[in-house]
Every structure is written in C-alpha cells, then in structure tokens.
Scaffold this motif. Sequence first.
Motif, PDB file in Angstrom:
ATOM      1  N   SER A 188       0.828  -1.212   0.000  1.00 30.25           N
ATOM      2  CA  SER A 188       0.000   0.000   0.000  1.00 30.25           C
ATOM      3  C   SER A 188       0.861   1.261   0.000  1.00 30.25           C
ATOM      4  CB  SER A 188      -0.958  -0.014   1.194  1.00 30.25           C
ATOM      5  OG  SER A 188      -0.269  -0.207   2.407  1.00 30.25           O
ATOM      6  N   ARG A 189       2.013   1.203   0.671  1.00 31.03           N
ATOM      7  CA  ARG A 189       2.936   2.347   0.609  1.00 31.03           C
ATOM      8  C   ARG A 189       3.549   2.467  -0.784  1.00 31.03           C
ATOM      9  NH1 ARG A 189       7.511   1.824   4.410  1.00 31.03           N
ATOM     10  NH2 ARG A 189       8.091   3.854   3.566  1.00 31.03           N
ATOM     11  N   TYR A 190       3.847   1.347  -1.406  1.00 29.43           N
ATOM     12  CA  TYR A 190       4.342   1.376  -2.782  1.00 29.43           C
ATOM     13  C   TYR A 190       3.303   2.043  -3.684  1.00 29.43           C
ATOM     14  CZ  TYR A 190       6.620  -0.332  -7.059  1.00 29.43           C
ATOM     15  OH  TYR A 190       7.253  -0.417  -8.278  1.00 29.43           O
ATOM     16  N   TYR A 191       2.036   1.738  -3.439  1.00 25.40           N
ATOM     17  CA  TYR A 191       0.947   2.331  -4.216  1.00 25.40           C
ATOM     18  C   TYR A 191       0.890   3.845  -4.020  1.00 25.40           C
ATOM     19  CZ  TYR A 191      -3.922   3.684  -5.143  1.00 25.40           C
ATOM     20  OH  TYR A 191      -5.050   4.323  -5.578  1.00 25.40           O
ATOM     21  N   THR A 192       0.980   4.304  -2.783  1.00 30.13           N
ATOM     22  CA  THR A 192       0.893   5.752  -2.551  1.00 30.13           C
ATOM     23  C   THR A 192       2.109   6.478  -3.102  1.00 30.13           C
ATOM     24  OG1 THR A 192       1.872   5.617  -0.330  1.00 30.13           O
ATOM     25  CG2 THR A 192      -0.534   5.469  -0.485  1.00 30.13           C
ATOM     26  N   LYS A 193       3.273   5.823  -3.046  1.00 28.36           N
ATOM     27  CA  LYS A 193       4.505   6.498  -3.465  1.00 28.36           C
ATOM     28  C   LYS A 193       4.748   6.437  -4.963  1.00 28.36           C
ATOM     29  CE  LYS A 193       9.454   6.844  -2.513  1.00 28.36           C
ATOM     30  NZ  LYS A 193      10.531   6.544  -1.551  1.00 28.36           N
ATOM     31  N   ASN A 194       4.483   5.290  -5.576  1.00 30.26           N
ATOM     32  CA  ASN A 194       4.909   5.068  -6.957  1.00 30.26           C
ATOM     33  C   ASN A 194       3.792   4.973  -7.985  1.00 30.26           C
ATOM     34  OD1 ASN A 194       7.727   4.836  -6.218  1.00 30.26           O
ATOM     35  ND2 ASN A 194       7.244   2.824  -5.394  1.00 30.26           N
ATOM     36  N   LEU A 195       2.558   4.773  -7.534  1.00 26.98           N
ATOM     37  CA  LEU A 195       1.461   4.558  -8.487  1.00 26.98           C
ATOM     38  C   LEU A 195       0.377   5.633  -8.395  1.00 26.98           C
ATOM     39  CD1 LEU A 195       1.075   0.668  -8.127  1.00 26.98           C
ATOM     40  CD2 LEU A 195       2.507   1.967  -9.724  1.00 26.98           C
ATOM     41  N   GLY A 196       0.723   6.771  -7.825  1.00 24.53           N
ATOM     42  CA  GLY A 196      -0.234   7.873  -7.747  1.00 24.53           C
ATOM     43  C   GLY A 196      -1.298   7.699  -6.688  1.00 24.53           C
ATOM     44  N   GLY A 197      -1.095   6.760  -5.782  1.00 19.81           N
ATOM     45  CA  GLY A 197      -2.130   6.464  -4.799  1.00 19.81           C
ATOM     46  C   GLY A 197      -2.385   7.545  -3.770  1.00 19.81           C
ATOM     47  N   SER A 198      -1.418   8.411  -3.531  1.00 18.00           N
ATOM     48  CA  SER A 198      -1.634   9.442  -2.513  1.00 18.00           C
ATOM     49  C   SER A 198      -2.779  10.382  -2.888  1.00 18.00           C
ATOM     50  CB  SER A 198      -0.349  10.243  -2.275  1.00 18.00           C
ATOM     51  OG  SER A 198       0.041  10.922  -3.460  1.00 18.00           O
ATOM     52  N   ALA A 199      -3.101  10.452  -4.180  1.00 19.06           N
ATOM     53  CA  ALA A 199      -4.220  11.287  -4.617  1.00 19.06           C
ATOM     54  C   ALA A 199      -5.566  10.636  -4.334  1.00 19.06           C
ATOM     55  CB  ALA A 199      -4.101  11.575  -6.109  1.00 19.06           C
ATOM     56  N   LYS A 200      -5.552   9.334  -4.029  1.00 17.60           N
ATOM     57  CA  LYS A 200      -6.798   8.608  -3.800  1.00 17.60           C
ATOM     58  C   LYS A 200      -6.930   8.070  -2.384  1.00 17.60           C
ATOM     59  CE  LYS A 200      -6.956   7.183  -8.669  1.00 17.60           C
ATOM     60  NZ  LYS A 200      -7.026   6.049  -9.617  1.00 17.60           N
ATOM     61  N   VAL A 201      -5.889   8.244  -1.578  1.00 16.75           N
ATOM     62  CA  VAL A 201      -5.907   7.743  -0.200  1.00 16.75           C
ATOM     63  C   VAL A 201      -5.923   8.925   0.753  1.00 16.75           C
ATOM     64  CG1 VAL A 201      -4.643   6.447   1.564  1.00 16.75           C
ATOM     65  CG2 VAL A 201      -4.715   5.610  -0.799  1.00 16.75           C
ATOM     66  N   ASP A 202      -6.969   9.009   1.553  1.00 22.35           N
ATOM     67  CA  ASP A 202      -7.054  10.068   2.560  1.00 22.35           C
ATOM     68  C   ASP A 202      -6.186   9.703   3.765  1.00 22.35           C
ATOM     69  OD1 ASP A 202      -7.715  12.105   4.273  1.00 22.35           O
ATOM     70  OD2 ASP A 202      -9.708  11.345   4.741  1.00 22.35           O
ATOM     71  N   ALA A 203      -6.518   8.580   4.421  1.00 22.90           N
ATOM     72  CA  ALA A 203      -5.773   8.146   5.607  1.00 22.90           C
ATOM     73  C   ALA A 203      -5.209   6.755   5.369  1.00 22.90           C
ATOM     74  CB  ALA A 203      -6.689   8.143   6.831  1.00 22.90           C
ATOM     75  N   TRP A 204      -3.952   6.557   5.784  1.00 25.14           N
ATOM     76  CA  TRP A 204      -3.267   5.269   5.640  1.00 25.14           C
ATOM     77  C   TRP A 204      -2.838   4.804   7.018  1.00 25.14           C
ATOM     78  CZ3 TRP A 204       1.670   3.792   7.034  1.00 25.14           C
ATOM     79  CH2 TRP A 204       2.153   2.585   6.508  1.00 25.14           C
ATOM     80  N   VAL A 205      -3.117   3.532   7.328  1.00 25.56           N
ATOM     81  CA  VAL A 205      -2.848   2.980   8.662  1.00 25.56           C
ATOM     82  C   VAL A 205      -2.008   1.718   8.533  1.00 25.56           C
ATOM     83  CG1 VAL A 205      -3.914   1.816  10.640  1.00 25.56           C
ATOM     84  CG2 VAL A 205      -4.905   3.943   9.750  1.00 25.56           C
ATOM     85  N   SER A 206      -0.969   1.611   9.357  1.00 21.84           N
ATOM     86  CA  SER A 206      -0.137   0.413   9.412  1.00 21.84           C
ATOM     87  C   SER A 206      -0.166  -0.147  10.827  1.00 21.84           C
ATOM     88  CB  SER A 206       1.310   0.760   9.015  1.00 21.84           C
ATOM     89  OG  SER A 206       2.180  -0.340   9.250  1.00 21.84           O
ATOM     90  N   LEU A 207      -0.666  -1.368  10.981  1.00 21.21           N
ATOM     91  CA  LEU A 207      -0.664  -2.069  12.262  1.00 21.21           C
ATOM     92  C   LEU A 207       0.435  -3.123  12.225  1.00 21.21           C
ATOM     93  CD1 LEU A 207      -4.521  -2.645  12.667  1.00 21.21           C
ATOM     94  CD2 LEU A 207      -3.170  -0.685  13.442  1.00 21.21           C
ATOM     95  N   GLY A 208       1.501  -2.908  12.977  1.00 21.48           N
ATOM     96  CA  GLY A 208       2.596  -3.874  13.012  1.00 21.48           C
ATOM     97  C   GLY A 208       3.218  -4.111  11.659  1.00 21.48           C
ATOM     98  N   GLY A 209       3.484  -3.056  10.914  1.00 18.60           N
ATOM     99  CA  GLY A 209       4.060  -3.208   9.582  1.00 18.60           C
ATOM    100  C   GLY A 209       5.580  -3.281   9.606  1.00 18.60           C
ATOM    101  N   PRO A 210       6.185  -4.156   8.819  1.00 21.68           N
ATOM    102  CA  PRO A 210       7.651  -4.248   8.735  1.00 21.68           C
ATOM    103  C   PRO A 210       8.199  -3.153   7.818  1.00 21.68           C
ATOM    104  CG  PRO A 210       6.689  -5.853   7.264  1.00 21.68           C
ATOM    105  CD  PRO A 210       5.529  -5.163   7.956  1.00 21.68           C
TER     106      PRO A 210
END
Length: 227
Positions: A115-137
């Motif tokens: 999901s971070r790859y999506y926000t950073k590299n695939l334009g996802g930050s324009a479509k994601v309001d809030a992003w949550v990571s629970l115990g993410g590596p």
Amino acid sequence: MRLSRRAALGALAAAALAGLTLQAPAAGARPAAAGPDPIVFVHGWNSSGSTWNTMAGRFATDGWPASHLSQWSYNTSQSNATTASQLAQEIDRVLAATGATKVDVVTHSMGGLSSRYYTKNLGGSAKVDAWVSLGGPNHGTDAAYWCGGPSCTEMRPGSTFLNALNSGDETPGASRYATWWSPCDSVINPDSSVALSGATNTRTACLGHSDLHADATVYGQVKSFVG
C-alpha cells in the motif's frame, strides 16, 4: 374583518415565503458532512481478508455501510510491487462503486508495504485520505529470513525493495499516515521498524502481532484517525 380571496392568498404566500426565509442557511454555512470514506483493508503475509472480520464488524456497527468496507484478499507470495498494482485496481473499483473521491487504507503487517508502494509510486496518494499500518515491517523484520519467495525477501532489513520504498519522503503526498506498534510483537523485529518519519506513530499495550487488528483500544484509535 373578512379578507377578500386575493388578500387571503397574498397573506398565505407571504407566510410561506417567510417560512422559507427562516429555514434558509446562514451565509457561509457549511454543507452537511458527507459520509465516511470507504475503507480498503490490506492483510499481511500468509493471511486473507477474513483476518479483518472483527475490525470491519466494529466499523459496520459504528455506521460504515457494508459497501464501504472492502476486506480485500491477494496472493501474499508475489512481489509487493505486483500486489500494489492489484490494490490500485481494487481501490478504483471501490471508488467507482461508492461514488467516493478517496478511500482510507488500513493495513496489517506486510500489507503496509504494497500500500505504501501504491501511494509512493502509483499515484495512490491522490486517492488515499488516511493510511494505517498495524505492526508493519516498514523497515524490515528479522522474521522474514524464515520464509521464502519474493515478498519475504522484500521484507528483510536492507532489501532493495525497502531501501527504495524508504528513500526520500517516507510519507509522501497529501495522505495522512499513522502506525501502531507493540513492544510485545515477536514477528516485527526490531520494534522500531514500524514507525515512519512524518507519520503519527503510536505504541500499543503489550499485544501480539495478530492481536493488533482485533484489539478494541487500537480499533478506537484507528477509527478516530480515519474518521
């Protein structure tokens, strides 16, 4: 005194107009709040969308429509970059189905990477309001040396995938980012791997890795963040 028919109709019209004037919003008043953003849940390695049953059920109880809760499943053995492309399709599907302009993305464990790859590299930050990571590596975990395949290799500390993902801004775009980490999470080592620069980073109580998405306190905090 008896009013003529014309006078009576005029009086009624004036009263109706006055009622409309009283009910009109004040200048500059904000429109009624829109409904909540749809939530796309992204599970971790060797799991499925059913892992979110408890958390998604709580969101439903608190007013999120079923159409706004996507417990998405994917092949966890493939590269997180491949998963990110598939996640992009799922988010577009949810936006089209709900008419929303943005989604919230709630992830557990490895789900944070695609999901971070999506926000950073695939334009996802324009479509994601809030992003949550629970115990993410988010910066890797030693546990990934005990499994194989592209996705596990990418979770290892210092991997090419993680170095690229964490280069520059760790929380890019206009999206709001938050992480939750537990001092008792034996799957994510070191604990400091979860936190991201630019995110709201929260330490939980002593919870196991698989307890993070079922804990009521964590749910309340996540709900407040995405809400």
